[in-house]
Design a protein around this motif. Sequence first.
Motif, mmCIF file in Angstrom:
data_model
loop_
_atom_site.group_PDB
_atom_site.id
_atom_site.type_symbol
_atom_site.label_atom_id
_atom_site.label_comp_id
_atom_site.label_asym_id
_atom_site.label_seq_id
_atom_site.Cartn_x
_atom_site.Cartn_y
_atom_site.Cartn_z
ATOM 1 N N VAL A 49 0.859 -1.185 0.000
ATOM 2 C CA VAL A 49 0.000 0.000 0.000
ATOM 3 C C VAL A 49 0.896 1.236 0.000
ATOM 4 C CG1 VAL A 49 -1.669 1.313 1.363
ATOM 5 C CG2 VAL A 49 -1.881 -1.171 1.208
ATOM 6 N N GLY A 51 0.850 5.553 -0.187
ATOM 7 C CA GLY A 51 0.132 6.839 -0.155
ATOM 8 C C GLY A 51 1.151 7.969 -0.196
ATOM 9 N N LEU A 52 0.881 8.984 -1.000
ATOM 10 C CA LEU A 52 1.869 10.055 -1.174
ATOM 11 C C LEU A 52 1.419 11.361 -0.527
ATOM 12 C CD1 LEU A 52 2.694 9.584 -4.982
ATOM 13 C CD2 LEU A 52 3.853 8.537 -3.023
ATOM 14 N N VAL A 204 -2.340 15.723 -0.342
ATOM 15 C CA VAL A 204 -2.294 14.454 0.391
ATOM 16 C C VAL A 204 -3.162 13.426 -0.338
ATOM 17 C CG1 VAL A 204 -2.663 13.298 2.607
ATOM 18 C CG2 VAL A 204 -2.043 15.732 2.550
ATOM 19 N N GLU A 206 -4.792 9.520 -0.782
ATOM 20 C CA GLU A 206 -5.199 8.355 0.007
ATOM 21 C C GLU A 206 -4.303 7.177 -0.394
ATOM 22 O OE1 GLU A 206 -7.263 8.388 2.374
ATOM 23 O OE2 GLU A 206 -8.713 9.999 2.034
ATOM 24 N N ASN A 246 4.538 7.127 1.715
ATOM 25 C CA ASN A 246 4.178 6.246 2.829
ATOM 26 C C ASN A 246 3.981 4.847 2.264
ATOM 27 O OD1 ASN A 246 3.481 8.191 5.254
ATOM 28 N ND2 ASN A 246 2.774 9.127 3.361
ATOM 29 N N VAL A 247 4.635 3.878 2.878
ATOM 30 C CA VAL A 247 4.617 2.519 2.328
ATOM 31 C C VAL A 247 4.336 1.514 3.435
ATOM 32 C CG1 VAL A 247 6.003 0.768 1.129
ATOM 33 C CG2 VAL A 247 6.359 3.191 0.607
ATOM 34 N N SER A 248 3.430 0.566 3.150
ATOM 35 C CA SER A 248 3.222 -0.539 4.093
ATOM 36 C C SER A 248 2.895 -1.803 3.302
ATOM 37 C CB SER A 248 2.083 -0.221 5.062
ATOM 38 O OG SER A 248 0.847 -0.197 4.380
ATOM 39 N N ARG A 259 3.173 1.589 8.589
ATOM 40 C CA ARG A 259 3.808 2.212 7.435
ATOM 41 C C ARG A 259 5.084 2.963 7.796
ATOM 42 N NH1 ARG A 259 -0.407 6.464 8.246
ATOM 43 N NH2 ARG A 259 0.760 8.410 8.443
ATOM 44 N N LYS A 315 5.163 9.132 18.499
ATOM 45 C CA LYS A 315 4.264 10.060 17.799
ATOM 46 C C LYS A 315 4.523 11.507 18.207
ATOM 47 C CE LYS A 315 0.440 10.423 15.097
ATOM 48 N NZ LYS A 315 0.589 10.250 13.678
HETATM 49 P P1 ADP Z 1 -0.970 11.312 9.539
HETATM 50 O O1 ADP Z 1 -2.101 12.003 10.196
HETATM 51 O O2 ADP Z 1 -0.189 10.416 10.397
HETATM 52 O O3 ADP Z 1 -0.120 12.223 8.696
HETATM 53 P P2 ADP Z 1 -2.595 10.591 7.305
HETATM 54 O O4 ADP Z 1 -3.873 9.860 7.453
HETATM 55 O O5 ADP Z 1 -2.643 12.055 7.027
HETATM 56 O O6 ADP Z 1 -1.678 10.288 8.542
HETATM 57 O O7 ADP Z 1 -1.797 9.906 6.152
HETATM 58 C C1 ADP Z 1 -0.601 10.383 5.722
HETATM 59 C C2 ADP Z 1 -0.235 9.679 4.452
HETATM 60 O O8 ADP Z 1 -0.007 8.304 4.689
HETATM 61 C C3 ADP Z 1 -1.297 9.756 3.363
HETATM 62 O O9 ADP Z 1 -0.689 10.060 2.136
HETATM 63 C C4 ADP Z 1 -1.879 8.355 3.352
HETATM 64 O O10 ADP Z 1 -2.282 8.005 2.047
HETATM 65 C C5 ADP Z 1 -0.722 7.505 3.781
HETATM 66 N N1 ADP Z 1 -1.102 6.268 4.473
HETATM 67 C C6 ADP Z 1 -1.978 6.144 5.472
HETATM 68 N N2 ADP Z 1 -2.032 4.855 5.877
HETATM 69 C C7 ADP Z 1 -1.155 4.153 5.130
HETATM 70 C C8 ADP Z 1 -0.739 2.778 5.081
HETATM 71 N N3 ADP Z 1 -1.210 1.853 5.897
HETATM 72 N N4 ADP Z 1 0.183 2.431 4.151
HETATM 73 C C9 ADP Z 1 0.699 3.356 3.328
HETATM 74 N N5 ADP Z 1 0.351 4.636 3.344
HETATM 75 C C10 ADP Z 1 -0.563 5.051 4.227
#
Ligand code: ADP
Length: 537
Positions: A49, A51-52, A204, A206, A246-248, A259, A315
Amino acid sequence: MRRCWHWLRAGNFSTADGAPLPASVATREVRRSAEAAAKGNRDVPWAAVVGLEIHAQICSNTKLFSGSQVQFAAPPNSLVSFFDASLPGTLPVLNRRCVEAAVMTGLALNCTINKKSLFDRKHYFYADLPAGYQITQQRLPIAVNGNLSYSMCIGKNQNKMVTRTVRIKQIQLEQDSGKSLHDDLRSQTLIDLNRAGVGLMEVVMEPDMCCGEEAAAAVKELQLILQALGSSQANMAEGQLRVDANVSVHRPGQLYGVRTEVKNINSARFLAKAIDYEIRRQIEELENGGTILNETRAFDYKLGCTIAMRDKEGKQDYRFMPEPNLPPLILYDAKTLPAHTSNLQVVNIDWLRERLPDLPSVKRAKLVKRYGIQPQHSFTLLNEDGLMEFFEAVIEATEMNPKKVLGWILKYILGYLKHHNLAVKDSPINPLLLAELLNLLESRVISSSAAKQVLEEMWKGKAPALIIKEKDLELIQDQNEFERICQAVMEGHQKEVSEIKKGNKKVLNKLIGQVQKATRGRSDPALVKQILEKQLS
Ligand code: ADP
Ligand code: MG
């Protein structure tokens, strides 16, 4: 010019229209390619997964909250106002241009534009952040709930296109920080505040993507959109577009995994590499019984791997709080625009919507329709900076069929430029010279094999007509001479002649090639074929 935003203080507080979330795009196809990305790690399927979070520097002459100039590579600390340096008593004044850029970007990404958005302070302590906080939009950003469609070439020959969609969670306006410069010689750190306070849009996304290639394609498309809008120059090498990935990984059907975040990647190629490395690393770690830490990592482009920077385990608390010196940002549309208010006094969403330029997807569709070219070639034309303009300039100046023109450009011009690491705008052969060559080919002054020879010389800066004259490459027009040459070639290739006479027509091409060789490309293959066939029968 900067304007005072008095009108902001007397705003009409409308709430955001709550558009429904688009359906998840985590289709079976996406899953399958996620599994493919994880291939090579035994036979257990993993899903990745991605997310950027993308920071795009807004294209504006001045900073987000001050009148200082924005300029790349200016002398350190030459573009710093009192506000940028956080001197007490200075106040932010919102730059209208930055608001418009964010609204246009939001509209182009199918977002809901919030008619009321808020500014917040995000606190952290770092030498390049003199205020100790960054002004951003955490609670209520300017645009939300959009999507971005991007396409990729797949298949063995990369000749099939697939289109995918990633949801946009939000776009927020925020300030950039300054820059720390490390002087290893004297072992000290120096601060350059030129970049402090420059306007950014954070886009941001998803977590809808599943491999490096998808992420790189999405970023490329976003870059083209920003450039088409003029909302950001989005030049990655100059840091105007910075991507955090963000990578998981997880097992399909189970919850998403922990992630990691790979920070500040500034090229699409490295982005893809960093993500794919990170996916492989996480899978390996988990398969060896380890765990993934929620940490920030950096991509080492020399080693081709990601390296832990600092962990986010505890955090970090940014102590978000409302920015007291900025009122809510109020936008209008045709319906809410107060009477006797001009579009220069307020930001009118509908007015901006009507002025959106053609987006890349529209430009590509027009290219396909107008010139009858393949869809994937329309991507190449837009992806290479200046190539579409080059192509259209050649088309303007030649009678040749556009598809044939494109063939020459992609194979010979782009091929050469890439090989020599040159940008299209720096091509030694300009569109008019290429058109001149193609016109000579089209009007049968030279053959296509001679045209290729001419092109080779044109890279050295000579004009086609001159090269043709010097090298004597004009097509032989004398029918008798031609017949003599064909006769001689046939006599020298008795074996082939008897093959053809036995009915193997394919061998004829070999003879045509021999004639071409004997004339140094100065024969018209169609004419040669005619003569050979006549002589053979
Ligand atoms: P935070 O509040 O910690 O910044 P967000 O919900 O704003 O978290 O997400 C930040 C970024 O991480 C977004 O781009 C989202 O797409 C990505 N993201 C969220 N969860 C995951 C996940 N499990 N794996 C990869 N990317 C994720
Ligand atoms: Mg975030």
